[in-house]
Design an enzyme around this catalytic site. Structure first.
Site, mmCIF file in Angstrom:
data_model
loop_
_atom_site.group_PDB
_atom_site.id
_atom_site.type_symbol
_atom_site.label_atom_id
_atom_site.label_comp_id
_atom_site.label_asym_id
_atom_site.label_seq_id
_atom_site.Cartn_x
_atom_site.Cartn_y
_atom_site.Cartn_z
ATOM 1 C CE LYS A 97 49.106 39.124 66.677
ATOM 2 N NZ LYS A 97 49.943 38.040 67.098
ATOM 3 C CD GLU A 119 43.444 44.788 65.018
ATOM 4 O OE1 GLU A 119 44.417 45.186 64.601
ATOM 5 O OE2 GLU A 119 42.758 43.804 64.821
ATOM 6 N NE ARG A 141 55.206 31.755 62.844
ATOM 7 C CZ ARG A 141 53.881 31.285 62.478
ATOM 8 N NH1 ARG A 141 54.081 30.236 61.606
ATOM 9 N NH2 ARG A 141 53.035 31.493 63.049
#
Length: 668
Positions: free
Chosen positions: A123, A203, A297
Site C-alpha cells: 500500500k 493514514e 488481481r
C-alpha cells in the site's frame, strides 16, 4: 484468433476454492481453445470440484496448503502445469509466489507479474506511485512501523480520525478506523495481528461523506490500458464489502472522469498487465477524491463490471496471459472517462454464512437447502451444489456462499429486481445475512444512492430490523401454521450442553454381560476424536474417531467414521468444551464460532463490563470477545493449543456471584 507473441496455455491450475474456483474453471472451458483444468480441494471442502471433463481434482493436506508455495510448485511440476490462476485472496497478491512459480516450475501465474505485484500490492509503494503521477493522496506515514509511540505521534500531528492499515492487508483485514486517541494502542495491535508481514502504517482518514469508488483497469503490458468504468462499494461494514453496484450513483460525471483518468495514468506509468482495480475515496459534495490502493488481481465484485461492459474479465485475463493485446480482444477503442456507461445498472449481493443479529458471528454447518431464483437479468455465482457433495461451512475458509448479481436498464429497476430475488431465495442448514441484504435494498437511502462508507455501520440496527421484518413476513407466507422449534431438536430431545471438539478422548471398559461367559476379564479401549465435521449433538454428529483396541500383539488403532447419533447427552462423559447457559448471568459465552487465539484473563482475576476477554479469528479477521458485565473469574476455559477451534455457545468464562457487594477492579 492468434497472437504473434502467444504462449498457449494447455494446462491450468486453479489455486483457489469456492465460487471463484468455479468461475475460473468455467471460463477456461469456454475459451475458443479449451484448456485442461486442475483444481485443488481438502477432504472437507470439495463442492467446487464438480465439473465435466477434461478436469482433474487434486487433494491437498489442509486449508493452509493453499498458501504453501513449495507444495504448489511441486504440484505444477508433477502435472506439467502451464499456468496458475490464483483467483483472489490466498496467494493472488504474492510477488514471491509469481516469481518462484515461474523460475522453479516454469508456470505462469495469471496476473500483472511479480514486479507489479511487489509495487502495487504494497500500500505504501502504491501511494508513492500515485504521488509520482500527480494523483491526490491522504497524508500518511512514509514508512511502516510496529512502534505504538511512532504511530501515536503521527496520529496526533495529523489529527483524528486516522486509519491504521496493514501494509499487505486486504479484504477488510488489517484495517482499523480510530476516532479517538485512547483507541489507538489496541487498534494497532489488532491490525498487526492481521498483517502477514506484521507491519502497519497510519493514514489520515477520509470517511464521513466519502464513497468507495474503484476503477476496473485492463492492460496488456505495453503501456496500453483501458478502463471498464467504475464500481461503488460503499455499502460495507468494518471495511468488508456487502453490496456493490455499477456504475457509481454520482451525478457529477466530470468528477468520476477525473478519478478514472487518475487510474489510467497510474496504470500506464507502470505498463500494467492483466486486470487491476484502482481504488479511491470520493466526495461528490466536496468535489474531492483521494487514491486509496491498488488490488492487482481479479476482484470479488468483477461480476457487475461484466454486466455493465459485456466483457468476460476472467477470459480476458487468460488471453492476455497468452500474449494477446487489447486491440486483438476488442478493447482497443478509447472510452471517454467522463461519459456515462451504456444504459445498464448492476448490483452484487454477497450472501454469507453468518448471523448479523449476533455480531456477524460465523455460522458453521451443512447447507441442506439452497434456492436462488434465476431469470432475465439474474446471475448467481456459487459453489453450493444440490447434486454434488454437500457444502459444510467451517472456520478454515471464507464464509461467502454465493454472489447474487442483478442487472437492469435503470437503477430503480435493478433495485426492484434485487428485492424480488432476495424475497424468493431460501437457504437452509446455516444462518445467513439474507435479512441484512433485504434490509439494505429496501432502504430509501439505498434507492436514492445516499450510501457512503459509514452508512451501514451507522444505520445497522435500523437496516437489520427492517430486513428481519421482511424475512418474518416471507416466513409467514411460506408456512403460516408452522410450530416453533426454538427449544426442541429434530427428535424431540433437548439441546445438548456438551460441545465436542478435536482431541476429546474417552477410555471405556468392556466386560461380558453373561455371567456364564468364559472370559471375565475387563478389556480397556480408547476413543479419541481426530476430526470434527458437524457438531449438532445429540441430533447429529459427524466425526472421525480413532479407536484403539488391545490385542495379544499390543494396542492396534483403528479409525471409524461416526455419521449420526441420537444418544442422550447424559450418557457421555463431560467435555472441557462446556456449553454456556444464556439464562445464567454469571456465564460469559462465546458469541461466535472460529479459532480461539488468545485469552487475556486468568482464574481469580477481576474483570469489568466491556473488558476484552479473548480474541477469536474468523477468516483471518481477529474479533474481540468482551465481558457483558463485571465480576471475578471463577472458571475459565484453558487453551491446549496456540489456536483452537471453538463453537458459538461455548462457555468461555464463569464469574463468581458478587451480590452487588464486591468492588470489581480490572484492566480496560
Amino acid at each position: 484468433m492468434s497472437s504473434p507473441h502467444s504462449r498457449p496455455i494447455k494446462r491450468l491450475l486453479v489455486a483457489n476454492r469456492g465460487e471463484i474456483a468455479v468461475r475460473i474453471l468455467h471460463a477456461a472451458r469456454e475459451l475458443p481453445e479449451p484448456i485442461e483444468t486442475f483444481s485443488l480441494y481438502t477432504s472437507d471442502d470439495q463442492s467446487h470440484c464438480v465439473l465435466g471433463r477434461p478436469h482433474h481434482a487434486i487433494g491437498i493436506p489442509s486449508a493452509s496448503s493453499y498458501l504453501d508455495i513449495s507444495l504448489l510448485i511441486e504440484i505444477a511440476r508433477k502435472h506439467s502445469i502451464d499456468a496458475v490462476h490464483p483467483g483472489y485472496g490466498f496467494l493472488s497478491e504474492s510477488a514471491e509466489f509469481a516469481y518462484r512459480m515461474w523460475h522453479e516450475a516454469g508456470s505462469l501465474v495469471i496476473g500483472p507479474g511479480w514486479e507489479n505485484l511487489a509495487r502495487t500490492g504494497d500500500k505504501l509503494q502504491a501511494k508513492q506511485l500515485a504521488q509520482q503521477c500527480g494523483v491526490p493522496v491522504l497524508e500518511a506515514m512514509s514508512q511502516p512501523t510496529t512502534n505504538v509511540d511512532e504511530a501515536r505521534e503521527f496520529a496526533t500531528k495529523a489529527g483524528f480520525p486516522v486509519m491504521i492499515k496493514a501494509v499487505d492487508g486486504g479484504g477488510g483485514r488489517g484495517i482499523r478506523l480510530v476516532r479517538e486517541a485512547h483507541e489507538l494502542d489496541n487498534s494497532i495491535q489488532r491490525a498487526i495481528g492481521e498483517s502477514p508481514s506484521r507491519t502497519v502504517f497510519v493514514e489520515k482518514a477520509a470517511v464521513d461523506g466519502f464513497h468507495h469508488v474503484e476503477i476496473q483497469i485492463v492492460g496488456d503490458g505495453t503501456g496500453q490500458v483501458r478502463h471498464l468504468w467504475e464500481r461503488d462499494c460503499s455499502a460495507q461494514r468494518r471495511f468488508q464489502k456487502v453490496v456493490e453496484c455499477a456504475p457509481a450513483l454520482m451525478r457529477d460525471r466530470a468528477l468520476v472522469g477525473q478519478v478514472i483518468e487518475s487510474a489510467l495514468r497510474m496504470a500506464s506509468e507502470i505498463c500494467y498487465q492483466s486486470l487491476g482495480t484502482f481504488e479511491f475515496l470520493v466526495s461528490e459534495q466536496r468535489g474531492e477524491f483521494y487514491f486509496l490502493e491498488v488490488n492487482p488481481r481479479l476482484q470479488v465484485e468483477h461480476t457487475i463490471t461484466e454486466s455493465l461492459s459485456g466483457v468476460d474479465l476472467v477470459q480476458t485475463q487468460l488471453l492476455l496471459a497468452q500474449g494477446y493485446k487489447l486491440h486483438e480482444l476488442g478493447l482497443g477503442a478509447e472510452v471517454i472517462p467522463s461519459h456515462p456507461p451504456p444504459n445498464a445498472f448492476s448490483i452484487q449481493l454477497r450472501l454469507c454464512a453468518e448471523d448479523p443479529s449476533n455480531g456477524f458471528s460465523l455460522s458453521i454447518g451443512k447447507i441442506t437447502g439452497f434456492t436462488v431464483p434465476s431469470g432475465h437479468g439474474i446471475r448467481v455465482d456459487t459453489h453450493v451444489s444440490v447434486s454434488g457433495p454437500p457444502l459444510v461451512v467451517g472456520s478454515n475458509f471464507d464464509n461467502l456462499l454465493a454472489k447474487i448479481i442483478v442487472a437492469a436498464p435503470t437503477w430503480e429497476a435493478s433495485v426492484r429486481k434485487a428485492q424480488r430475488v432476495l424475497a424468493d431465495s431460501r437457504i437452509e442448514g446455516v444462518k445467513t445475512n439474507i435479512s441484512l441484504l433485504r434490509g439494505i435494498v429496501a432502504h430509501s437511502d439505498f434507492l436514492a444512492g445516499k450510501v457512503d462508507t459509514q452508512w451501514l455501520g451507522l444505520n445497522l440496527d435500523t437496516v437489520l430490523q427492517q430486513g428481519e421484518n421482511i424475512s418474518k413476513s416471507i416466513q409467514r407466507l411460506d408456512s403460516p401454521a408452522a410450530p416453533s422449534q426454538q427449544a426442541i431438536t429434530q427428535n424431540g430431545l433437548p439441546a445438548s450442553n456438551l460441545l465436542f471438539r478435536k482431541g476429546d478422548a474417552w477410555s471405556i471398559t468392556l466386560e461380558p454381560l453373561s455371567k456364564d461367559a468364559q472370559q471375565s476379564d475387563k478389556v480397556s479401549h480408547h476413543l479419541r476424536m481426530s476430526r470434527m465435521l458437524r457438531n449438532d449433538f445429540p441430533t447429529s454428529l459427524t466425526a472421525e474417531i480413532e479407536y484403539t483396541t488391545p490385542t495379544s500383539q499390543g494396542a492396534i488403532p483403528y479409525r471409524m467414521q461416526l455419521e449420526t447419533t441420537t444418544t442422550v447427552a447424559s450418557a457421555l462423559v463431560s467435555s472441557s468444551h462446556r456449553r454456556g447457559d444464556p439464562k445464567n448471568p454469571h456465564h460469559i459465552i462465546l458469541p461466535l464460532s472460529g479459532k480461539l487465539i488468545e485469552i487475556l484473563v486468568l482464574d481469580g482475576e477481576d474483570v469489568v463490563e466491556n473488558q476484552v476477554l479473548a480474541f477469536v479469528k474468523q477468516m483471518k479477521m481477529e474479533l474481540e470477545v468482551r465481558s457483558p458485565r463485571s465480576g471475578r473469574v471463577k472458571w475459565i476455559y484453558e487453551m491446549e493449543d496456540e489456536e483452537e477451534d471453538v463453537a458459538e455457545g461455548m462457555l468461555l468464562v464463569e464469574l463468581e456471584p458478587d451480590n452487588g457487594k464486591v468492588e470489581v477492579r480490572g484492566k480496560l
